[in-house]
Design an enzyme around this catalytic site. Structure first.
Site, PDB file in Angstrom:
ATOM      1  N   GLU A   1       2.702 -11.835-105.200  1.00 49.20           N
ATOM      2  CA  GLU A   1       3.498 -13.039-105.478  1.00 49.20           C
ATOM      3  C   GLU A   1       3.113 -13.660-106.825  1.00 49.20           C
ATOM      4  O   GLU A   1       3.984 -14.122-107.572  1.00 49.20           O
ATOM      5  CB  GLU A   1       3.333 -14.031-104.322  1.00 49.20           C
ATOM      6  CG  GLU A   1       4.004 -13.515-103.049  1.00 49.20           C
ATOM      7  CD  GLU A   1       3.732 -14.328-101.789  1.00 49.20           C
ATOM      8  OE1 GLU A   1       4.246 -13.932-100.723  1.00 49.20           O
ATOM      9  OE2 GLU A   1       3.005 -15.345-101.854  1.00 49.20           O
TER      10      GLU A   1
ATOM     11  N   LYS B   1       8.414 -26.207-101.839  1.00 51.43           N
ATOM     12  CA  LYS B   1       9.826 -25.838-101.714  1.00 51.43           C
ATOM     13  C   LYS B   1      10.726 -27.021-102.116  1.00 51.43           C
ATOM     14  O   LYS B   1      10.248 -28.149-102.276  1.00 51.43           O
ATOM     15  CB  LYS B   1      10.084 -25.389-100.278  1.00 51.43           C
ATOM     16  CG  LYS B   1       9.287 -24.119 -99.917  1.00 51.43           C
ATOM     17  CD  LYS B   1       9.519 -23.707 -98.475  1.00 51.43           C
ATOM     18  CE  LYS B   1       8.765 -22.438 -98.130  1.00 51.43           C
ATOM     19  NZ  LYS B   1       8.962 -22.035 -96.727  1.00 51.43           N
TER      20      LYS B   1
ATOM     21  N   ARG C   1      -3.896 -21.601 -96.320  1.00 52.91           N
ATOM     22  CA  ARG C   1      -2.995 -21.548 -95.149  1.00 52.91           C
ATOM     23  C   ARG C   1      -3.396 -22.592 -94.110  1.00 52.91           C
ATOM     24  O   ARG C   1      -2.550 -23.145 -93.420  1.00 52.91           O
ATOM     25  CB  ARG C   1      -3.016 -20.157 -94.522  1.00 52.91           C
ATOM     26  CG  ARG C   1      -2.551 -19.058 -95.471  1.00 52.91           C
ATOM     27  CD  ARG C   1      -1.108 -18.713 -95.352  1.00 52.91           C
ATOM     28  NE  ARG C   1      -0.755 -18.197 -94.057  1.00 52.91           N
ATOM     29  CZ  ARG C   1       0.485 -17.804 -93.734  1.00 52.91           C
ATOM     30  NH1 ARG C   1       1.468 -17.911 -94.634  1.00 52.91           N
ATOM     31  NH2 ARG C   1       0.757 -17.334 -92.548  1.00 52.91           N
TER      32      ARG C   1
ATOM     33  N   TYR D   1      11.125 -12.979-100.908  1.00 49.84           N
ATOM     34  CA  TYR D   1      11.138 -12.884 -99.439  1.00 49.84           C
ATOM     35  C   TYR D   1      11.612 -11.516 -98.948  1.00 49.84           C
ATOM     36  O   TYR D   1      12.116 -11.414 -97.821  1.00 49.84           O
ATOM     37  CB  TYR D   1      12.013 -14.002 -98.864  1.00 49.84           C
ATOM     38  CG  TYR D   1      11.315 -15.355 -98.815  1.00 49.84           C
ATOM     39  CD1 TYR D   1      10.115 -15.520 -98.130  1.00 49.84           C
ATOM     40  CD2 TYR D   1      11.863 -16.475 -99.445  1.00 49.84           C
ATOM     41  CE1 TYR D   1       9.469 -16.752 -98.076  1.00 49.84           C
ATOM     42  CE2 TYR D   1      11.223 -17.713 -99.400  1.00 49.84           C
ATOM     43  CZ  TYR D   1      10.024 -17.840 -98.704  1.00 49.84           C
ATOM     44  OH  TYR D   1       9.388 -19.061 -98.655  1.00 49.84           O
TER      45      TYR D   1
ATOM     46  N   ASN E   1      10.259 -26.435 -94.275  1.00 51.57           N
ATOM     47  CA  ASN E   1       8.829 -26.637 -93.998  1.00 51.57           C
ATOM     48  C   ASN E   1       7.968 -26.898 -95.238  1.00 51.57           C
ATOM     49  O   ASN E   1       6.776 -26.652 -95.257  1.00 51.57           O
ATOM     50  CB  ASN E   1       8.276 -25.493 -93.133  1.00 51.57           C
ATOM     51  CG  ASN E   1       8.328 -24.150 -93.839  1.00 51.57           C
ATOM     52  OD1 ASN E   1       8.854 -24.047 -94.942  1.00 51.57           O
ATOM     53  ND2 ASN E   1       7.776 -23.127 -93.210  1.00 51.57           N
TER      54      ASN E   1
ATOM     55  N   THR F   1       3.504 -22.148 -89.541  1.00 56.76           N
ATOM     56  CA  THR F   1       4.850 -22.026 -90.136  1.00 56.76           C
ATOM     57  C   THR F   1       5.841 -22.998 -89.521  1.00 56.76           C
ATOM     58  O   THR F   1       6.630 -23.632 -90.221  1.00 56.76           O
ATOM     59  CB  THR F   1       5.374 -20.577 -89.944  1.00 56.76           C
ATOM     60  OG1 THR F   1       4.418 -19.689 -90.519  1.00 56.76           O
ATOM     61  CG2 THR F   1       6.713 -20.380 -90.614  1.00 56.76           C
TER      62      THR F   1
HETATM   63  P1  CMP Z   1       7.062 -19.370 -95.507  1.00 57.84           P
HETATM   64  O1  CMP Z   1       5.625 -19.671 -95.334  1.00 57.84           O
HETATM   65  O2  CMP Z   1       7.681 -19.580 -96.841  1.00 57.84           O
HETATM   66  O3  CMP Z   1       7.318 -17.856 -95.062  1.00 57.84           O
HETATM   67  C1  CMP Z   1       8.562 -17.400 -94.623  1.00 57.84           C
HETATM   68  C2  CMP Z   1       9.530 -18.506 -94.390  1.00 57.84           C
HETATM   69  O4  CMP Z   1      10.613 -18.187 -93.571  1.00 57.84           O
HETATM   70  C3  CMP Z   1       8.830 -19.627 -93.652  1.00 57.84           C
HETATM   71  O5  CMP Z   1       7.888 -20.255 -94.463  1.00 57.84           O
HETATM   72  C4  CMP Z   1      10.023 -20.471 -93.220  1.00 57.84           C
HETATM   73  O6  CMP Z   1      10.487 -21.298 -94.281  1.00 57.84           O
HETATM   74  C5  CMP Z   1      11.064 -19.386 -92.969  1.00 57.84           C
HETATM   75  N1  CMP Z   1      11.228 -19.147 -91.528  1.00 57.84           N
HETATM   76  C6  CMP Z   1      10.389 -18.489 -90.718  1.00 57.84           C
HETATM   77  N2  CMP Z   1      10.889 -18.450 -89.466  1.00 57.84           N
HETATM   78  C7  CMP Z   1      12.081 -19.089 -89.509  1.00 57.84           C
HETATM   79  C8  CMP Z   1      13.082 -19.396 -88.554  1.00 57.84           C
HETATM   80  N3  CMP Z   1      12.966 -19.003 -87.275  1.00 57.84           N
HETATM   81  N4  CMP Z   1      14.173 -20.083 -88.974  1.00 57.84           N
HETATM   82  C9  CMP Z   1      14.298 -20.465 -90.255  1.00 57.84           C
HETATM   83  N5  CMP Z   1      13.379 -20.205 -91.223  1.00 57.84           N
HETATM   84  C10 CMP Z   1      12.290 -19.533 -90.851  1.00 57.84           C
END
Ligand code: CMP
Length: 149
Positions: free
Chosen positions: A127, A10, A86, A50, A113, A92
């Protein structure tokens, strides 16, 4: 075809200079890099990637974050790469990610993240088709015969 997953570094991961470190972890584990591009995506594209999260309260912030700068989009291939990818990435929420995982070592904020990895073979296929409509890099089988039985 061998299992493939979609991995995205990212904008925060790119800006913080973590691209080499992350690629290195996937390479050292034994996975094959099958596609890679540095790309800045627009809002409709990020919303499509998303789309499953469109009802979440953090959806707009997530989309803003993903379009805020270039990302490194990759396809990685190998045995169990979706689930093991993963594991390399970690939970996450980086505060819940184990040390030794990418998020556990390099992040503290769920909204920043560093990396995304497909959560199932089905999402990986979706994807990869979205991010790599041109298809995979064409590897010569002789170059990677050392790992396949
Ligand atoms: P990703 O693995 O890209 O999948 C979905 C994304 O949503 C996750 O990583 C985070 O970047 C984002 N995400 C999930 N939960 C939250 C949250 N509570 N607040 C902000 N971003 C979130």
């Amino acid at each position: 075809m061998a299992e493939q997953t979609f991995i995205m570094i990212k904008p925060d991961g790119v800006q913080r200079g973590l691209v080499g470190e992350i690629i290195s972890r996937f390479e050292k584990k034994g996975f094959y890099l099958k596609g890679l591009k540095l790309i800045t995506v627009d809002r409709p594209f990020a919303e499509k990637h998303y789309s499953d999260l469109s009802a979440k309260p953090f959806f707009n912030g997530l989309v803003e974050y993903i379009i805020s700068g270039p990302v490194v989009a990759m396809v990685w291939e190998g045995k169990g790469v979706v689930a093991t990818g993963r594991k390399l990435i970690g939970a996450t929420n980086p505060l819940a990610s184990e040390p030794g995982t990418i998020r556990g070592d390099f992040a503290i904020d769920i909204g920043r993240n560093v990396i995304h990895g497909s959560d199932s073979v089905e999402s990986a296929n979706k994807e990869i088709a979205l991010w790599f409509p041109e298809g995979p890099a064409n590897w010569q089988s002789s170059l990677h015969s050392w790992i396949y039985e």
